[in-house]
Design an enzyme around this catalytic site. Structure first.
Site, PDB file in Angstrom:
ATOM      1  N   GLY A 204       0.765  -1.248   0.000  1.00  0.00           N
ATOM      2  CA  GLY A 204       0.000   0.000   0.000  1.00  0.00           C
ATOM      3  C   GLY A 204       0.791   1.291   0.000  1.00  0.00           C
ATOM      4  O   GLY A 204       0.199   2.360   0.155  1.00  0.00           O
ATOM      5  N   GLY A 205       2.098   1.234  -0.207  1.00  0.00           N
ATOM      6  CA  GLY A 205       2.894   2.470  -0.215  1.00  0.00           C
ATOM      7  C   GLY A 205       2.385   3.454  -1.266  1.00  0.00           C
ATOM      8  O   GLY A 205       2.174   4.643  -0.983  1.00  0.00           O
ATOM      9  N   LYS A 206       2.175   2.947  -2.489  1.00  0.00           N
ATOM     10  CA  LYS A 206       1.751   3.849  -3.572  1.00  0.00           C
ATOM     11  C   LYS A 206       0.306   4.285  -3.355  1.00  0.00           C
ATOM     12  O   LYS A 206      -0.053   5.422  -3.662  1.00  0.00           O
ATOM     13  CB  LYS A 206       1.947   3.178  -4.931  1.00  0.00           C
ATOM     14  CG  LYS A 206       3.420   2.912  -5.213  1.00  0.00           C
ATOM     15  CD  LYS A 206       3.685   2.415  -6.583  1.00  0.00           C
ATOM     16  CE  LYS A 206       5.130   1.990  -6.724  1.00  0.00           C
ATOM     17  NZ  LYS A 206       5.477   0.779  -5.930  1.00  0.00           N
ATOM     18  N   ASP A 223      -5.525  -6.739  -4.706  1.00  0.00           N
ATOM     19  CA  ASP A 223      -4.290  -7.531  -4.681  1.00  0.00           C
ATOM     20  C   ASP A 223      -4.723  -8.982  -4.515  1.00  0.00           C
ATOM     21  O   ASP A 223      -5.543  -9.280  -3.653  1.00  0.00           O
ATOM     22  CB  ASP A 223      -3.380  -7.125  -3.511  1.00  0.00           C
ATOM     23  CG  ASP A 223      -1.960  -7.611  -3.705  1.00  0.00           C
ATOM     24  OD1 ASP A 223      -1.069  -6.804  -4.022  1.00  0.00           O
ATOM     25  OD2 ASP A 223      -1.747  -8.839  -3.565  1.00  0.00           O
ATOM     26  N   ARG A 228      -1.615 -10.353   1.914  1.00  0.00           N
ATOM     27  CA  ARG A 228      -1.090  -9.014   1.629  1.00  0.00           C
ATOM     28  C   ARG A 228      -2.217  -7.976   1.602  1.00  0.00           C
ATOM     29  O   ARG A 228      -2.006  -6.820   1.937  1.00  0.00           O
ATOM     30  CB  ARG A 228      -0.295  -9.022   0.312  1.00  0.00           C
ATOM     31  CG  ARG A 228       1.065  -9.701   0.488  1.00  0.00           C
ATOM     32  CD  ARG A 228       1.807  -9.832  -0.808  1.00  0.00           C
ATOM     33  NE  ARG A 228       2.261  -8.580  -1.380  1.00  0.00           N
ATOM     34  CZ  ARG A 228       3.450  -8.020  -1.193  1.00  0.00           C
ATOM     35  NH1 ARG A 228       4.317  -8.608  -0.400  1.00  0.00           N
ATOM     36  NH2 ARG A 228       3.779  -6.902  -1.789  1.00  0.00           N
ATOM     37  N   ASP A 256      -7.813 -12.052  -8.833  1.00  0.00           N
ATOM     38  CA  ASP A 256      -6.696 -12.194  -9.747  1.00  0.00           C
ATOM     39  C   ASP A 256      -6.820 -11.036 -10.749  1.00  0.00           C
ATOM     40  O   ASP A 256      -7.761 -10.997 -11.549  1.00  0.00           O
ATOM     41  CB  ASP A 256      -6.790 -13.558 -10.451  1.00  0.00           C
ATOM     42  CG  ASP A 256      -5.740 -13.712 -11.532  1.00  0.00           C
ATOM     43  OD1 ASP A 256      -4.957 -12.765 -11.748  1.00  0.00           O
ATOM     44  OD2 ASP A 256      -5.712 -14.783 -12.172  1.00  0.00           O
ATOM     45  N   GLY A 257      -5.864 -10.122 -10.679  1.00  0.00           N
ATOM     46  CA  GLY A 257      -5.948  -8.910 -11.495  1.00  0.00           C
ATOM     47  C   GLY A 257      -5.971  -9.181 -12.988  1.00  0.00           C
ATOM     48  O   GLY A 257      -6.473  -8.362 -13.764  1.00  0.00           O
ATOM     49  N   ASP A 274       1.184  -1.850 -10.796  1.00  0.00           N
ATOM     50  CA  ASP A 274       2.503  -1.980 -10.156  1.00  0.00           C
ATOM     51  C   ASP A 274       2.740  -3.481  -9.932  1.00  0.00           C
ATOM     52  O   ASP A 274       2.420  -4.015  -8.888  1.00  0.00           O
ATOM     53  CB  ASP A 274       2.466  -1.222  -8.820  1.00  0.00           C
ATOM     54  CG  ASP A 274       3.820  -1.175  -8.145  1.00  0.00           C
ATOM     55  OD1 ASP A 274       4.838  -1.115  -8.850  1.00  0.00           O
ATOM     56  OD2 ASP A 274       3.856  -1.214  -6.897  1.00  0.00           O
ATOM     57  N   CYS A 329       9.926  -2.838  -9.927  1.00  0.00           N
ATOM     58  CA  CYS A 329      11.159  -2.461  -9.223  1.00  0.00           C
ATOM     59  C   CYS A 329      12.301  -3.376  -9.663  1.00  0.00           C
ATOM     60  O   CYS A 329      13.060  -3.884  -8.852  1.00  0.00           O
ATOM     61  CB  CYS A 329      10.970  -2.444  -7.712  1.00  0.00           C
ATOM     62  SG  CYS A 329      10.278  -3.936  -7.033  1.00  0.00           S
TER      63      CYS A 329
HETATM   64  N1  SAM Z   1       1.811  -1.338  -5.227  1.00  0.00           N
HETATM   65  C1  SAM Z   1       2.299  -1.958  -4.042  1.00  0.00           C
HETATM   66  C2  SAM Z   1       2.867  -0.907  -3.116  1.00  0.00           C
HETATM   67  O1  SAM Z   1       3.246   0.171  -3.582  1.00  0.00           O
HETATM   68  O2  SAM Z   1       2.945  -1.150  -1.922  1.00  0.00           O
HETATM   69  C3  SAM Z   1       3.331  -3.035  -4.322  1.00  0.00           C
HETATM   70  C4  SAM Z   1       2.834  -4.084  -5.262  1.00  0.00           C
HETATM   71  S1  SAM Z   1       3.926  -5.441  -5.398  1.00  0.00           S
HETATM   72  C5  SAM Z   1       5.160  -4.824  -6.423  1.00  0.00           C
HETATM   73  C6  SAM Z   1       3.053  -6.505  -6.456  1.00  0.00           C
HETATM   74  C7  SAM Z   1       1.793  -7.069  -5.848  1.00  0.00           C
HETATM   75  O3  SAM Z   1       1.112  -7.795  -6.875  1.00  0.00           O
HETATM   76  C8  SAM Z   1       1.996  -8.067  -4.719  1.00  0.00           C
HETATM   77  O4  SAM Z   1       1.400  -7.574  -3.559  1.00  0.00           O
HETATM   78  C9  SAM Z   1       1.293  -9.337  -5.188  1.00  0.00           C
HETATM   79  O5  SAM Z   1       0.566  -9.980  -4.174  1.00  0.00           O
HETATM   80  C10 SAM Z   1       0.362  -8.794  -6.262  1.00  0.00           C
HETATM   81  N2  SAM Z   1      -0.038  -9.751  -7.291  1.00  0.00           N
HETATM   82  C11 SAM Z   1       0.657 -10.789  -7.806  1.00  0.00           C
HETATM   83  N3  SAM Z   1      -0.063 -11.419  -8.756  1.00  0.00           N
HETATM   84  C12 SAM Z   1      -1.241 -10.752  -8.844  1.00  0.00           C
HETATM   85  C13 SAM Z   1      -2.413 -10.935  -9.632  1.00  0.00           C
HETATM   86  N4  SAM Z   1      -2.511 -11.914 -10.530  1.00  0.00           N
HETATM   87  N5  SAM Z   1      -3.434 -10.079  -9.438  1.00  0.00           N
HETATM   88  C14 SAM Z   1      -3.347  -9.082  -8.528  1.00  0.00           C
HETATM   89  N6  SAM Z   1      -2.270  -8.872  -7.754  1.00  0.00           N
HETATM   90  C15 SAM Z   1      -1.230  -9.699  -7.919  1.00  0.00           C
END
Ligand code: SAM
Length: 403
Positions: A204-206, A223, A228, A256-257, A274, A329
């Protein structure tokens, strides 16, 4: 005499045998330990992988980026406007500054060229550098929200921030994050009344940075990881007053995004994608939960495909005219430029969606004193780690839906 000698040599032999037995026993334990210990821990495998790929990709830049990646990272303190504690003010006396307002001030044109009131933070084509690879990118004005503030110590200063304290309402004064992670939120250019989807939002930072704008009419946070998502809710609870977290303003889901297009299409003004990636810094520093562990090889190889599907889902979720910000990242070309290129192609060919790449060079110009950016990237922008400004890596690329 001979008997005494024989006796003592037998005694000595027994002692040696005992000792050997003891040593062997000790060795057995050691050997077992040595067998179970991973010969190549994931962090070491990550370094080997990066040396091979980034060495070729970044050329002369790689040795210095490598040193920075292996050194302590630098944090920024994202100011929480909802909190009533002026904790960051203490740091200002130590030379700590809000890099966003600093950059915006430096980017101001000289007084005689100032644009009209209300457009002072807009960029013009004049801010483009000659020789940059921009043929396929659209240059548009970008307004930065004056409400997002992120404090950093000056270049070369590695002072650490203390953990934030709660104010009298229990809200924390700042959120510690890689200051370069704020750039995708700034680049998203949220305007008053916008609806916004954060497709991979946890922890959740962003999201917090976006909420600081206080301009969002409706925010959808997703997410696919349930644990998470719980962390995300906890973060929101520690930083945002309850009245901002009501159902008419906010929705939190764990879908699932990649399937978002099946749920909601052509809807949001802004979409942040992200994505999960090789998280280069984490992969070099931590063996736990490391994507380079042997058991996760398949998952790692599938990352570009997952990233592509997430970006396409984000593109579909945006409304025509809406904007999508893709970020990672990692320094990896395969997870950055290649994913964006493929997404633009597939969106046009299979979904009938025309996209325009938005030029983010004005943003990099503005913050060139705080971050090191990769030179002349064909598509998007990338903060590369540097010992004097050890932020990133963060890749960002912005797309606008034309249809
Ligand atoms: N945006 C977040 C932040 O700023 O704190 C960091 C996101 S992190 C880079 C990527 C996130 O994508 C993870 O929390 C992971 O659980 C999620 N993720 C992985 N596969 C996914 C999917 N198929 N659908 C949605 N989220 C997914």
């Amino acid at each position: 005499m001979a008997l005494i000698l024989e006796k003592s040599s037998r005694f000595l032999l027994k002692k040696i045998k005992d000792l050997r037995f003891l040593t062997q026993k000790r060795n057995r334990v050691k050997e077992k330990w040595a067998v179970t210990r991973v010969k190549y821990p994931p962090s070491k495998l990550a370094l080997q992988h990066f040396d091979a790929t980034y060495g070729a990709q970044l050329g002369q830049l790689w040795p210095s980026v490598r040193v920075a990646l292996l050194s302590e990272r630098k944090y920024g303190a994202l100011l929480n406007n909802f909190c009533h504690d002026a904790a960051v003010a203490e740091y200002q006396t130590q030379g700590c500054k809000d890099f966003i307002s600093d950059g915006a001030q430096e980017a101001q044109p000289p007084a005689e060229q100032k644009p009209e009131v209300g457009t002072t933070e807009e960029f013009s084509d004049d801010s483009l550098q000659e020789g940059a690879c921009l043929d396929n990118q659209q240059q548009v004005p970008l307004k930065l929200s004056p409400n997002i503030k992120c404090f950093v110590f000056p270049r070369g200063d590695v002072t650490r921030f203390k953990p934030a304290r709660p104010d009298r309402f229990g809200l924390l004064g700042y959120y510690l994050m890689d200051a370069a992670s704020v750039l995708p939120c700034l680049a998203l250019d949220v305007q008053e009344g916008h609806t916004l989807l954060d497709l991979c939002a946890a922890p959740g930072g962003k999201t917090l940075a976006l909420l600081q704008t206080q301009m969002i009419r409706f925010l959808c946070l997703n997410d696919d990881s349930v644990s998470r998502t719980l962390r995300l809710k906890k973060v929101l609870g520690s930083y945002v007053p309850r009245e901002f977290l009501t159902d008419d303003r906010l929705r939190i889901t764990s879908f699932d995004g990649t399937k978002w297009g099946e749920i909601e299409r052509n809807t949001f003004d802004r979409v942040l994608v992200d994505v999960p990636c090789t998280t280069d810094r984490h992969s070099l520093m931590e063996d736990d939960n490391n994507i380079f562990s042997k058991s996760r090889t398949g998952e790692r190889r599938m990352l570009p495909q997952l990233q592509l599907e997430l970006l396409l889902a984000g593109i579909e979720a945006a409304c025509p005219g809406g904007e999508i910000l893709y970020s990672t990242c990692t320094l990896s070309l395969h997870q950055n430029l290649s994913v964006v290129e493929q997404a633009v192609h597939v969106a046009q060919e299979k979904l009938g969606i025309q996209l325009q790449v938005v030029n983010l060079r004005p943003l990099t110009q503005m913050f060139r004193n705080t971050f090191h950016f990769a030179p002349n990237l064909r598509l998007g922008e990338m903060v590369i780690p540097h010992l004097a400004a050890n932020f990133g890596p963060i890749y960002l690329c912005k797309l606008r839906r034309l249809t």
